[in-house]
Design a protein around this motif. Structure first.
Motif, PDB file in Angstrom:
ATOM      1  N   ASP A 190       0.820  -1.207   0.000  1.00  0.00           N
ATOM      2  CA  ASP A 190       0.000   0.000   0.000  1.00  0.00           C
ATOM      3  C   ASP A 190       0.855   1.259   0.000  1.00  0.00           C
ATOM      4  OD1 ASP A 190      -2.366  -1.371  -0.027  1.00  0.00           O
ATOM      5  OD2 ASP A 190      -2.792  -1.144   2.104  1.00  0.00           O
ATOM      6  N   LEU A 191       2.077   1.140   0.482  1.00  0.00           N
ATOM      7  CA  LEU A 191       2.944   2.301   0.639  1.00  0.00           C
ATOM      8  C   LEU A 191       3.816   2.575  -0.575  1.00  0.00           C
ATOM      9  CD1 LEU A 191       4.166   1.650   4.298  1.00  0.00           C
ATOM     10  CD2 LEU A 191       2.279   3.114   3.553  1.00  0.00           C
ATOM     11  N   ASP A 192       4.044   1.572  -1.388  1.00  0.00           N
ATOM     12  CA  ASP A 192       5.042   1.652  -2.451  1.00  0.00           C
ATOM     13  C   ASP A 192       4.866   2.869  -3.339  1.00  0.00           C
ATOM     14  OD1 ASP A 192       7.308   0.634  -3.754  1.00  0.00           O
ATOM     15  OD2 ASP A 192       6.570  -1.390  -3.515  1.00  0.00           O
ATOM     16  N   GLU A 193       3.665   3.079  -3.848  1.00  0.00           N
ATOM     17  CA  GLU A 193       3.448   4.172  -4.795  1.00  0.00           C
ATOM     18  C   GLU A 193       3.265   5.519  -4.110  1.00  0.00           C
ATOM     19  OE1 GLU A 193      -0.498   3.877  -6.762  1.00  0.00           O
ATOM     20  OE2 GLU A 193      -0.787   2.174  -5.413  1.00  0.00           O
ATOM     21  N   LEU A 194       3.061   5.514  -2.795  1.00  0.00           N
ATOM     22  CA  LEU A 194       2.807   6.753  -2.070  1.00  0.00           C
ATOM     23  C   LEU A 194       4.069   7.386  -1.509  1.00  0.00           C
ATOM     24  CD1 LEU A 194      -0.247   5.520   0.066  1.00  0.00           C
ATOM     25  CD2 LEU A 194      -0.345   6.782  -2.092  1.00  0.00           C
ATOM     26  N   THR A 195       5.055   6.551  -1.183  1.00  0.00           N
ATOM     27  CA  THR A 195       6.175   6.955  -0.336  1.00  0.00           C
ATOM     28  C   THR A 195       7.248   7.741  -1.079  1.00  0.00           C
ATOM     29  OG1 THR A 195       5.831   4.991   1.029  1.00  0.00           O
ATOM     30  CG2 THR A 195       7.973   6.058   1.200  1.00  0.00           C
ATOM     31  N   THR A 196       7.757   8.784  -0.432  1.00  0.00           N
ATOM     32  CA  THR A 196       8.970   9.450  -0.918  1.00  0.00           C
ATOM     33  C   THR A 196      10.171   9.058  -0.054  1.00  0.00           C
ATOM     34  OG1 THR A 196       8.667  11.435   0.467  1.00  0.00           O
ATOM     35  CG2 THR A 196       7.658  11.442  -1.726  1.00  0.00           C
ATOM     36  N   ASP A 197       9.936   8.822   1.244  1.00  0.00           N
ATOM     37  CA  ASP A 197      11.021   8.504   2.172  1.00  0.00           C
ATOM     38  C   ASP A 197      10.591   7.394   3.127  1.00  0.00           C
ATOM     39  OD1 ASP A 197      13.161  10.935   1.913  1.00  0.00           O
ATOM     40  OD2 ASP A 197      11.106  11.655   1.608  1.00  0.00           O
ATOM     41  N   VAL A 198      11.547   6.571   3.525  1.00  0.00           N
ATOM     42  CA  VAL A 198      11.287   5.437   4.403  1.00  0.00           C
ATOM     43  C   VAL A 198      12.021   5.639   5.728  1.00  0.00           C
ATOM     44  CG1 VAL A 198      11.492   2.943   4.713  1.00  0.00           C
ATOM     45  CG2 VAL A 198      11.059   3.885   2.436  1.00  0.00           C
ATOM     46  N   MET A 199      11.292   5.460   6.818  1.00  0.00           N
ATOM     47  CA  MET A 199      11.895   5.469   8.151  1.00  0.00           C
ATOM     48  C   MET A 199      11.643   4.094   8.763  1.00  0.00           C
ATOM     49  SD  MET A 199      10.979   7.826  11.485  1.00  0.00           S
ATOM     50  CE  MET A 199      12.055   9.171  11.020  1.00  0.00           C
ATOM     51  N   TYR A 200      12.726   3.430   9.175  1.00  0.00           N
ATOM     52  CA  TYR A 200      12.597   2.100   9.776  1.00  0.00           C
ATOM     53  C   TYR A 200      13.008   2.169  11.233  1.00  0.00           C
ATOM     54  CZ  TYR A 200      12.914  -2.918  10.456  1.00  0.00           C
ATOM     55  OH  TYR A 200      12.721  -4.204  10.922  1.00  0.00           O
ATOM     56  N   LEU A 201      12.082   1.787  12.114  1.00  0.00           N
ATOM     57  CA  LEU A 201      12.324   1.760  13.547  1.00  0.00           C
ATOM     58  C   LEU A 201      12.356   0.323  14.041  1.00  0.00           C
ATOM     59  CD1 LEU A 201       9.820   4.565  14.633  1.00  0.00           C
ATOM     60  CD2 LEU A 201      12.300   4.747  14.738  1.00  0.00           C
ATOM     61  N   GLN A 202      13.228   0.062  14.990  1.00  0.00           N
ATOM     62  CA  GLN A 202      13.260  -1.258  15.626  1.00  0.00           C
ATOM     63  C   GLN A 202      13.736  -1.077  17.065  1.00  0.00           C
ATOM     64  OE1 GLN A 202      15.618  -4.198  13.619  1.00  0.00           O
ATOM     65  NE2 GLN A 202      14.992  -5.852  14.971  1.00  0.00           N
ATOM     66  N   ASP A 203      12.986  -1.677  17.982  1.00  0.00           N
ATOM     67  CA  ASP A 203      13.318  -1.582  19.409  1.00  0.00           C
ATOM     68  C   ASP A 203      13.455  -0.136  19.863  1.00  0.00           C
ATOM     69  OD1 ASP A 203      13.388  -4.373  19.582  1.00  0.00           O
ATOM     70  OD2 ASP A 203      15.492  -4.416  18.967  1.00  0.00           O
ATOM     71  N   GLY A 204      12.631   0.735  19.287  1.00  0.00           N
ATOM     72  CA  GLY A 204      12.627   2.127  19.694  1.00  0.00           C
ATOM     73  C   GLY A 204      13.736   2.975  19.110  1.00  0.00           C
ATOM     74  N   ARG A 205      14.570   2.393  18.257  1.00  0.00           N
ATOM     75  CA  ARG A 205      15.697   3.139  17.693  1.00  0.00           C
ATOM     76  C   ARG A 205      15.513   3.334  16.186  1.00  0.00           C
ATOM     77  NH1 ARG A 205      21.482   1.583  19.904  1.00  0.00           N
ATOM     78  NH2 ARG A 205      21.664   3.843  19.641  1.00  0.00           N
ATOM     79  N   LEU A 206      15.983   4.469  15.698  1.00  0.00           N
ATOM     80  CA  LEU A 206      15.935   4.752  14.268  1.00  0.00           C
ATOM     81  C   LEU A 206      17.066   4.009  13.579  1.00  0.00           C
ATOM     82  CD1 LEU A 206      14.873   6.301  11.837  1.00  0.00           C
ATOM     83  CD2 LEU A 206      16.316   8.223  12.503  1.00  0.00           C
ATOM     84  N   ARG A 207      16.699   3.075  12.711  1.00  0.00           N
ATOM     85  CA  ARG A 207      17.699   2.252  12.033  1.00  0.00           C
ATOM     86  C   ARG A 207      17.970   2.715  10.611  1.00  0.00           C
ATOM     87  NH1 ARG A 207      19.970  -0.577  16.226  1.00  0.00           N
ATOM     88  NH2 ARG A 207      18.336  -1.517  17.506  1.00  0.00           N
ATOM     89  N   LEU A 208      17.011   3.373   9.993  1.00  0.00           N
ATOM     90  CA  LEU A 208      17.160   3.775   8.604  1.00  0.00           C
ATOM     91  C   LEU A 208      16.181   4.895   8.309  1.00  0.00           C
ATOM     92  CD1 LEU A 208      17.358   1.439   5.521  1.00  0.00           C
ATOM     93  CD2 LEU A 208      15.607   3.197   5.589  1.00  0.00           C
ATOM     94  N   TYR A 209      16.630   5.905   7.561  1.00  0.00           N
ATOM     95  CA  TYR A 209      15.758   6.982   7.126  1.00  0.00           C
ATOM     96  C   TYR A 209      16.360   7.562   5.854  1.00  0.00           C
ATOM     97  CZ  TYR A 209      13.066  11.393   7.333  1.00  0.00           C
ATOM     98  OH  TYR A 209      12.250  12.451   7.050  1.00  0.00           O
ATOM     99  N   GLN A 210      15.728   7.277   4.709  1.00  0.00           N
ATOM    100  CA  GLN A 210      16.253   7.798   3.450  1.00  0.00           C
ATOM    101  C   GLN A 210      15.213   7.712   2.339  1.00  0.00           C
ATOM    102  OE1 GLN A 210      18.760   3.805   2.391  1.00  0.00           O
ATOM    103  NE2 GLN A 210      19.468   5.713   1.553  1.00  0.00           N
ATOM    104  N   PRO A 211      15.433   8.400   1.221  1.00  0.00           N
ATOM    105  CA  PRO A 211      14.484   8.360   0.108  1.00  0.00           C
ATOM    106  C   PRO A 211      14.284   6.936  -0.404  1.00  0.00           C
ATOM    107  CG  PRO A 211      16.009  10.189  -0.169  1.00  0.00           C
ATOM    108  CD  PRO A 211      16.527   9.369   0.977  1.00  0.00           C
ATOM    109  N   ILE A 212      13.056   6.628  -0.770  1.00  0.00           N
ATOM    110  CA  ILE A 212      12.725   5.271  -1.182  1.00  0.00           C
ATOM    111  C   ILE A 212      13.480   4.867  -2.442  1.00  0.00           C
ATOM    112  CG2 ILE A 212      10.678   6.019  -2.480  1.00  0.00           C
ATOM    113  CD1 ILE A 212       9.350   3.382  -1.675  1.00  0.00           C
ATOM    114  N   GLU A 213      13.684   5.804  -3.363  1.00  0.00           N
ATOM    115  CA  GLU A 213      14.368   5.447  -4.601  1.00  0.00           C
ATOM    116  C   GLU A 213      15.825   5.080  -4.333  1.00  0.00           C
ATOM    117  OE1 GLU A 213      12.864   4.772  -7.325  1.00  0.00           O
ATOM    118  OE2 GLU A 213      10.968   5.390  -6.416  1.00  0.00           O
TER     119      GLU A 213
END
Length: 255
Positions: A190-213
């Motif tokens: 559902d997010l693929d066509e909508l997203t410009t940037d991805v933020m990945y959280l795990q165990d309360g910590r920011l693991r990844l944040y960058q443009p989807i492309e």
């Protein structure tokens, strides 16, 4: 437009958010992704002022939001589970929100109300509604005041395929207007066509944040779900890049 600076939140001994910093700007559609308990909803509720962080600062348009509430007039929020008075009708709930906002002169966006053909349902009590119809009510309320910022927590949960596509089209239209949109979802397709940037959280910590492309290019995957799976499989989630970090060969480099 929104910045979170070293946000920390504990529930008893569990860190829901652990030193999270990020900035969000107009024109972004940021997908907040992570397993259950990763901190996504806590981050959203902290931005909304529903949860008070134990440490750090959150700013909206440069101003710290601590003990401030007026900024929320610029935000449309769709919760994961909408809780409304069971004895009220859909129409009464909409009128109640309009009165709470005390913004009779605001331009109201009732496009979803029409798209979902809900005019005939305005007299129905909330207690009689299916989960999917309650979710439609939450969607209508989120977009009602044509807000500058949209925060959508699992927005397609419980919606049938047609209702899902209507909502995605509405989100795409708001994206084209240059609004800031934050979305959480476990349904990555559902997010693929909508997203410009991805933020990945795990165990309360920011693991990844960058443009989807960039993420897709660097992982060699064309779909968001596969790109995230590749990141997790690589063990990259053991790292903690800051926003703006670029992944190269699964190592972190800074522009």
């Amino acid at each position: 437009m929104i910045s979170v600076e070293h946000i920390t939140k504990k529930f008893k001994k569990l860190y829901a958010l652990d030193d999270v910093s990020a900035s969000f700007h107009k024109g972004q559609v940021v997908s907040l992704i992570g397993p259950n308990g990763s901190g996504k909803t806590t981050l959203i509720k902290s931005i909304l002022g529903i949860v008070q962080p134990d440490g750090g600062t959150i700013r909206f348009s440069g101003q710290a939001i601590s003990n401030q509430y007026q900024y929320r007039d610029q935000i449309g929020y769709m919760p994961q589970i909408g809780r409304y008075p069971d004895n009220m009708t859909i129409g009464q709930v909409i009128d109640m929100i309009k009165n709470i906002r005390n913004n009779a002169g605001a331009r109201l966006d009732e496009e979803l109300l029409e798209s979902y053909n809900m005019q005939a349902l305005l007299g129905k009590n909330m207690r009689s509604l299916s989960g999917g119809t309650r979710q439609k009510v939450s969607a209508v309320l989120a977009f009602l005041f044509d807000p500058d910022v949209l925060i959508l927590d699992e927005p397609t949960a419980g919606l049938d395929p047609l209702a899902t596509e209507i909502l995605k089209d509405k989100i795409m239209a708001e994206k084209e207007k240059g609004k800031l949109i934050l979305i959480t979802s476990h349904i990555l397709s559902d997010l693929d066509e909508l997203t410009t940037d991805v933020m990945y959280l795990q165990d309360g910590r920011l693991r990844l944040y960058q443009p989807i492309e960039e993420l897709k290019e660097l992982t060699g995957e064309s779909r968001l779900g596969r790109a995230i799976a590749a990141v997790m499989k690589s063990g990259y989630t053991q790292l903690q890049p800051t926003p703006g970090a670029i992944i190269k060969n699964m190592e972190v480099h800074y522009a």
